[in-house]
Design an enzyme around this catalytic site. Structure first.
Site, short mmCIF file in Angstrom:
data_model
loop_
_atom_site.label_atom_id
_atom_site.label_comp_id
_atom_site.label_asym_id
_atom_site.label_seq_id
_atom_site.Cartn_x
_atom_site.Cartn_y
_atom_site.Cartn_z
N HIS A 146 8.15 6.97 -30.34
CA HIS A 146 9.14 7.73 -29.55
C HIS A 146 10.15 8.46 -30.42
O HIS A 146 11.34 8.51 -30.12
CB HIS A 146 9.85 6.82 -28.56
N HIS A 167 10.95 8.41 -19.63
CA HIS A 167 10.56 7.01 -19.78
C HIS A 167 11.21 6.09 -18.73
O HIS A 167 11.59 4.96 -19.05
CB HIS A 167 10.89 6.52 -21.19
N GLU A 178 4.27 8.11 -17.86
CA GLU A 178 4.88 9.08 -18.77
C GLU A 178 3.87 10.18 -19.07
O GLU A 178 2.97 10.00 -19.90
CB GLU A 178 5.29 8.39 -20.07
#
Length: 361
Positions: free
Chosen positions: A118, A193, A326
């Site tokens: 991420h 998220h 996602e």
């Protein structure tokens, strides 16, 4: 706290908490902002461009917050779950925290064993965004902006990033992400998220939820959750949700739970946006979530790493108390030439559109 179109909580957050900001610079304001249309409300903070709550009625009119998260803003600054965050510059995992682009190898900051997850330890979900626009009214929205600098977390080039959260109609939340490289080619792969629990964030396990995912293939992963490069059919596997089924009915065949990228069908509407998934609450609320998006993949995650996480109202979230959908480019695409490219050059525009449509049975 009285309800209004905007709820702003100013915190004493030093700019030292934000990469690339000197101690002598003025402090930035971090707040929580509300979008509201009737009984439907969404709250967002400019810390990490994070969705902190989504409140709507169930089929009997009872209001619940269906997004996992924390009370106030401060817990988000130390969050390891990425509750509601806008993650990037590259969402999901990059193997061995490196990639090669145009003959140059870029070494990133690892934060998931030897891999980058991420965007790194201080990705876009861990910085202060600027509120560019906030509009109330029939279709309220907020636009947030972040300038990512050349070399941030190891990624090349300056990058302008925008996200707009908008209530587009009765119980419809749109998320529109734009990014524009300014100086160098760079990978861009943003993801929203939020952890969803359609029974309410305190209602426990999501395993009784029924889900349909409009995908016939996945990108299998190794023991570190890094894609192998293969694109494999879901037929005959516990990853097959082409027909609605409860998560509980299949998760036993997936050690640890779902955390996998699905390869979505090609868009057919000419705009690149198509139906991705449908989730029906399994605890009696009657809530249904329908997700539409324009990306090639979607990560289905069942909150496998939630372990006694103190959240809103002092409630402790446990494993499988929320699920994430996602939409994204394929994980580790920078290291797999057979995956759809996520490289954008100056002058090109990255655009990621999502729509969460809620209804009631």
């Amino acid at each position: 706290m009285a309800t209004s179109s905007v709820l702003v909580f100013f915190l004493s957050l030093l700019l030292l908490a934000t990469a690339g900001v000197s101690a002598g610079a003025p402090r930035k304001r971090v707040g929580i902002y509300e979008l509201r249309r009737g009984e439907f409300s969404v709250k967002v903070t400019n810390w990490g461009a994070t969705i902190t709550s989504v409140v709507l009625p169930d089929s009997q009119g009872k209001l619940d917050d269906i997004a996992l998260g924390y009370d106030g803003i401060r817990p988000y600054t130390n969050d390891t779950t990425n509750f509601g965050a806008l993650v990037g510059r590259v969402a999901n995992r990059i193997a061995n925290a490196k990639f090669t682009l145009n003959g140059t190898t870029y070494h990133l900051l690892p934060n998931d064993g030897n891999n980058t997850l991420h965007g790194g330890p201080k990705g876009f979900g861990r910085v202060i965004w600027t509120v560019k626009d906030k509009v109330d009214g029939e279709y309220p929205y907020i636009t947030l902006y972040y300038r990512s600098f050349d070399g941030e977390q190891g990624f090349p080039g300056d990058l302008d990033v925008y996200v707009t959260y908008k209530i587009d109609g009765d119980f419809v939340l749109s998320v529109i992400m734009h990014a524009v490289p300014l100086t160098k080619p760079t990978p861009v792969n943003l993801a929203q998220h939020t952890y969803w629990n359609l029974g309410g964030h305190e209602s426990g396990s999501i395993l009784k939820d029924r889900i349909k995912i409009f995908a016939s293939h996945i990108t299998p992963v190794n023991d570190e959750l890094i894609p192998t490069g293969e694109i494999r059919s879901v037929s005959g596997t516990p990853f097959d949700f082409r027909h609605p089924a409860t998560i509980a009915s299949k998760i036993g065949g997936v050690p640890g739970g779902y955390d996998i990228n699905y390869v979505l069908s090609s868009p057919s509407d000419g705009q690149g946006v198509r139906k991705v998934a449908v989730v029906e609450d399994g605890r009696g609320s009657g809530r249904v979530l329908e997700l539409w998006a324009n990306q090639p993949g979607v990560q289905f995650y069942t909150g496998n790493f939630l372990k006694h996480e103190r959240g809103k109202n002092g409630h402790y979230y446990k494993i499988h108390d929320g699920l994430c959908l996602e939409t994204q480019g394929f994980p580790d695409s920078v290291n797999h030439p057979n995956f759809p490219s996520q490289i954008y050059s100056p002058g090109q525009v990255y655009k990621h559109v999502m729509q969460f449509k809620f209804s009631f049975k």
